[in-house]
Motif scaffolding. Structure first.
Motif, PDB file in Angstrom:
ATOM      1  N   ILE A 167       0.822  -1.204   0.000  1.00 44.70           N
ATOM      2  CA  ILE A 167       0.000   0.000   0.000  1.00 44.70           C
ATOM      3  C   ILE A 167       0.856   1.253   0.000  1.00 44.70           C
ATOM      4  CG2 ILE A 167      -1.845  -1.178   1.258  1.00 44.70           C
ATOM      5  CD1 ILE A 167      -0.957   0.566   3.708  1.00 44.70           C
ATOM      6  N   ASN A 168       0.236   2.337  -0.395  1.00 46.37           N
ATOM      7  CA  ASN A 168       0.911   3.630  -0.383  1.00 46.37           C
ATOM      8  C   ASN A 168      -0.164   4.708  -0.425  1.00 46.37           C
ATOM      9  OD1 ASN A 168       3.082   5.376  -0.381  1.00 46.37           O
ATOM     10  ND2 ASN A 168       3.284   5.398  -2.620  1.00 46.37           N
ATOM     11  N   SER A 169       0.248   5.925  -0.184  1.00 46.66           N
ATOM     12  CA  SER A 169      -0.663   7.047  -0.406  1.00 46.66           C
ATOM     13  C   SER A 169       0.041   8.049  -1.293  1.00 46.66           C
ATOM     14  CB  SER A 169      -1.048   7.719   0.920  1.00 46.66           C
ATOM     15  OG  SER A 169      -1.825   8.874   0.647  1.00 46.66           O
ATOM     16  N   ILE A 170      -0.635   8.505  -2.308  1.00 46.95           N
ATOM     17  CA  ILE A 170       0.005   9.476  -3.203  1.00 46.95           C
ATOM     18  C   ILE A 170      -0.595  10.861  -3.030  1.00 46.95           C
ATOM     19  CG2 ILE A 170       0.732   7.785  -4.903  1.00 46.95           C
ATOM     20  CD1 ILE A 170      -1.690   8.656  -6.610  1.00 46.95           C
ATOM     21  N   GLY A 171      -1.311  11.066  -1.909  1.00 50.20           N
ATOM     22  CA  GLY A 171      -1.798  12.400  -1.601  1.00 50.20           C
ATOM     23  C   GLY A 171      -2.952  12.854  -2.482  1.00 50.20           C
ATOM     24  N   HIS A 238      -5.910  10.092   6.890  1.00 49.25           N
ATOM     25  CA  HIS A 238      -6.577   9.014   6.152  1.00 49.25           C
ATOM     26  C   HIS A 238      -5.660   7.777   6.055  1.00 49.25           C
ATOM     27  CE1 HIS A 238      -9.635   7.635   3.158  1.00 49.25           C
ATOM     28  NE2 HIS A 238      -8.618   6.897   2.733  1.00 49.25           N
ATOM     29  N   PHE A 239      -4.425   8.034   5.727  1.00 53.11           N
ATOM     30  CA  PHE A 239      -3.466   6.935   5.546  1.00 53.11           C
ATOM     31  C   PHE A 239      -3.219   6.203   6.870  1.00 53.11           C
ATOM     32  CE2 PHE A 239       0.968   5.460   4.204  1.00 53.11           C
ATOM     33  CZ  PHE A 239       0.470   4.484   3.369  1.00 53.11           C
ATOM     34  N   ASP A 240      -3.087   6.949   7.954  1.00 53.61           N
ATOM     35  CA  ASP A 240      -2.914   6.339   9.278  1.00 53.61           C
ATOM     36  C   ASP A 240      -4.075   5.439   9.637  1.00 53.61           C
ATOM     37  OD1 ASP A 240      -0.504   7.307   9.907  1.00 53.61           O
ATOM     38  OD2 ASP A 240      -1.184   8.841  11.347  1.00 53.61           O
ATOM     39  N   LYS A 241      -5.271   5.964   9.450  1.00 54.67           N
ATOM     40  CA  LYS A 241      -6.457   5.201   9.840  1.00 54.67           C
ATOM     41  C   LYS A 241      -6.659   3.995   8.934  1.00 54.67           C
ATOM     42  CE  LYS A 241      -8.942   8.569  12.511  1.00 54.67           C
ATOM     43  NZ  LYS A 241      -9.410   9.956  12.357  1.00 54.67           N
ATOM     44  N   PHE A 242      -6.333   4.175   7.674  1.00 52.98           N
ATOM     45  CA  PHE A 242      -6.407   3.053   6.730  1.00 52.98           C
ATOM     46  C   PHE A 242      -5.577   1.880   7.264  1.00 52.98           C
ATOM     47  CE2 PHE A 242      -4.432   1.426   2.561  1.00 52.98           C
ATOM     48  CZ  PHE A 242      -5.425   0.483   2.365  1.00 52.98           C
ATOM     49  N   PHE A 253      -0.016  -6.482   5.206  1.00 54.22           N
ATOM     50  CA  PHE A 253       0.371  -5.555   4.137  1.00 54.22           C
ATOM     51  C   PHE A 253       1.765  -5.031   4.410  1.00 54.22           C
ATOM     52  CE2 PHE A 253       0.273  -1.553   6.456  1.00 54.22           C
ATOM     53  CZ  PHE A 253      -0.534  -1.846   7.556  1.00 54.22           C
ATOM     54  N   SER A 254       2.357  -4.467   3.375  1.00 50.28           N
ATOM     55  CA  SER A 254       3.617  -3.771   3.580  1.00 50.28           C
ATOM     56  C   SER A 254       3.541  -2.421   2.886  1.00 50.28           C
ATOM     57  CB  SER A 254       4.783  -4.596   3.029  1.00 50.28           C
ATOM     58  OG  SER A 254       4.578  -4.865   1.663  1.00 50.28           O
ATOM     59  N   LEU A 255       4.282  -1.476   3.425  1.00 57.46           N
ATOM     60  CA  LEU A 255       4.301  -0.144   2.828  1.00 57.46           C
ATOM     61  C   LEU A 255       5.275  -0.135   1.668  1.00 57.46           C
ATOM     62  CD1 LEU A 255       4.459   2.147   5.990  1.00 57.46           C
ATOM     63  CD2 LEU A 255       2.486   1.659   4.545  1.00 57.46           C
ATOM     64  N   ASN A 256       4.865   0.475   0.587  1.00 57.31           N
ATOM     65  CA  ASN A 256       5.779   0.633  -0.538  1.00 57.31           C
ATOM     66  C   ASN A 256       5.684   2.084  -0.989  1.00 57.31           C
ATOM     67  OD1 ASN A 256       7.175   0.731  -2.896  1.00 57.31           O
ATOM     68  ND2 ASN A 256       6.215  -1.063  -3.825  1.00 57.31           N
ATOM     69  N   ARG A 268      -4.855   9.777  -2.840  1.00 62.97           N
ATOM     70  CA  ARG A 268      -4.687   9.098  -1.535  1.00 62.97           C
ATOM     71  C   ARG A 268      -4.268   7.631  -1.677  1.00 62.97           C
ATOM     72  NH1 ARG A 268      -9.249  11.842   2.489  1.00 62.97           N
ATOM     73  NH2 ARG A 268      -8.071  13.784   2.703  1.00 62.97           N
ATOM     74  N   THR A 269      -5.116   6.751  -1.181  1.00 61.44           N
ATOM     75  CA  THR A 269      -4.753   5.330  -1.127  1.00 61.44           C
ATOM     76  C   THR A 269      -4.490   4.712  -2.500  1.00 61.44           C
ATOM     77  OG1 THR A 269      -6.245   5.125   0.762  1.00 61.44           O
ATOM     78  CG2 THR A 269      -5.471   3.084  -0.263  1.00 61.44           C
TER      79      THR A 269
END
Length: 421
Positions: A167-171, A238-242, A253-256, A268-269
């Motif tokens: 997962i990632n967030s692109i804002g 949003h990303f934290d709560k996700f 999951f892992s962060l990428n 975002r997600t």
RNA sequence: GUGAGCGUAGUUCAAUGGUUAGAGCACUGGAUUGUGGUUCCAGUUGUUGGGGGUUCGAGUCCCCUCGCUCACCCCA
């Protein structure tokens, strides 16, 4: 006289036949079962849409729009395109049918062929099937997590394990420009060390430099700024709560932070599910949030989340898995003589009405050949009907797996299988 | 769009430039009357992807073309 032309399926498109077709059918069935429990209902949209829908939705500068679309003009002079992905159609459908007037979130899935004019390779086709999932009208990070959990259960129930969720967030529109600015500043110093593609991306699509596979580029971006360090408060929250909800629902999951998307509409997600057992095309599912697209298509400001599953890639993984069982006939009725053949046809209909797969031999073939055929079909049982049996009102049976055999009254065929399975 | 590898029987593959291109598997038939799989015997299948060239001679070498495969690009 011209020699007959041999027709082939178009490049990058293929036929699906047994035994593979059983894997496809199982996936379809599993998808319906799992998705409906999460409130998803099917949406069917045309395979063709106006070209502008895709160029505006996916992004004019993306590779898909620039060089991969099957575009043609119909007889009325309209520019139409075979859909290269499903989200644009789904959003168009949502807006056109004013589904935003129904209770939120509206949750839909669809299933069907997509078309992209690309060079085929392992796991990549010009006509390929996607299972698409779209939820409209919720900006809650809980929804993002719930849908990933749903996806995970679908994959598990289909028999797929060991897949990597990244997962990632692109804002969003507010904070992404800041990040891109920071990224360009960082990379600007080492521009010479980037590969030719990335030097081009530097001005055209800088985010994509983040997932370049060239070793020089990988090395160079080791100290590069991360998107997730540049998120605005809303996106950060949003990303934290996700992630919090993913843990709650037990989705590994892992962060990428280097994962970006090739379509413009994401916000975002973003996420991707990959396998190590495919070739270079290792993503089996990808998707994320697209909070601005409904508005862009003339609907009300509506947040949305969606993803697409690459069916061919799942099928490929399932082919590698052991124990794919294929349906086989329960009974093959071998006949000796024309009278027995007629009787067998009637008996077969009775058994079929009860739900069994029944094959009938032909009296013109020898008994030996009929048995061989039954064996090749992997029939479970062979019934034998000849003059002897007709006179006695009985049917001989034989189980091919162990050659066990016996006789049963012809009137009792219906209960035969139920007593033996 | 770029690059690499490969095209021989239904299929998997053989065949130092040299007779009539072979083998396994598969398929079809048979091994005495109405019993499959294992075994044995027999049989069928080719425009060597297509076209051109080099050579006394090309499945083999060269060029073109088509197709397949994988990778890049990109993505599911």
């Amino acid at each position: 006289m011209c020699p007959a032309e041999k027709f082939r399926a178009p490049k990058g498109m293929r036929d699906v036949l047994p035994p593979d077709i059983y894997i496809w059918q199982k996936l379809e069935k599993t998808a319906f079962e799992v998705l409906s429990r999460y409130g998803f209902r099917e949406m069917r949209t045309p395979v063709v849409e106006s070209t502008a829908l895709f160029s505006r939705g996916i992004g004019e500068a993306t590779d898909i729009v620039e060089k991969e679309m099957y575009t043609f003009e119909d007889k009325g002079g309209r520019s139409l395109t075979l859909r290269p992905e499903g989200t644009a159609s789904a959003v168009r459908c949502y807006v056109e049918n004013q589904l935003y007037n129904l209770p939120s979130p509206q949750k839909y899935y669809y299933w069907g062929p997509m078309f992209r004019y690309e060079r085929p390779q392992a796991g990549r086709y010009r006509q390929f099937y996607q299972l698409g999932v779209e939820a409209f009208g919720s900006d809650s990070p809980a929804l993002d997590a719930e849908l990933l959990s749903m996806l995970r259960h679908f994959l598990l129930k289909s028999g797929l394990e060991g897949l990597n969720f990244q997962i990632n967030s692109i804002g969003c529109r507010a904070c992404r420009p800041d990040f891109i600015k920071a990224l360009l500043e960082y990379l600007g110093a080492g521009l010479e060390g980037l590969c030719a593609d990335c030097r081009r991306r530097y001005s055209a699509n800088p985010l994509r430099i983040l997932d370049c596979k060239a070793s020089g580029c990988q090395e160079l971006r080791k100290g590069a700024p991360r998107v997730t360090d540049h998120l605005c408060d809303g996106c950060h929250d949003h990303f934290d709560k996700f992630q919090h909800y993913l843990k709650l629902l037990d989705v590994p999951f892992s962060l990428n932070h280097e994962m970006v998307r090739g379509l413009d509409y994401y916000t975002r997600t973003t996420f991707e599910v990959t396998s190590e057992n495919l070739g270079a095309q290792n993503a089996v599912t990808a998707g994320g949030r697209y909070d601005g697209l409904v508005r862009e298509f003339g609907g009300p400001d509506t947040p949305a989340f969606g993803f697409a599953v690459g069916m061919e890639r799942l099928v490929e993984l399932l082919r590698q898995a052991p124990g794919q069982d294929v349906p086989r006939p329960g009974i093959f009725i071998a006949v000796i003589g024309e009278r027995a053949h007629s009787e067998a046809l009637l008996t077969a209909e009775v058994l079929r009405a009860d739900g069994s797969w029944v094959e009938v031999g032909e009296h013109t073939a020898s008994l030996k050949n009929q048995l061989r055929k039954a064996d090749r079909l992997s029939a479970e049982y062979v019934f034998i009907i000849g003059d002897e049996e007709l006179d006695a009102g009985s049917i001989k049976w034989k189980r091919l797996s162990d050659s066990a055999s016996g006789s049963l009254p012809a009137a009792g065929v219906r209960s035969f299988l139920s007593g033996r399975r």
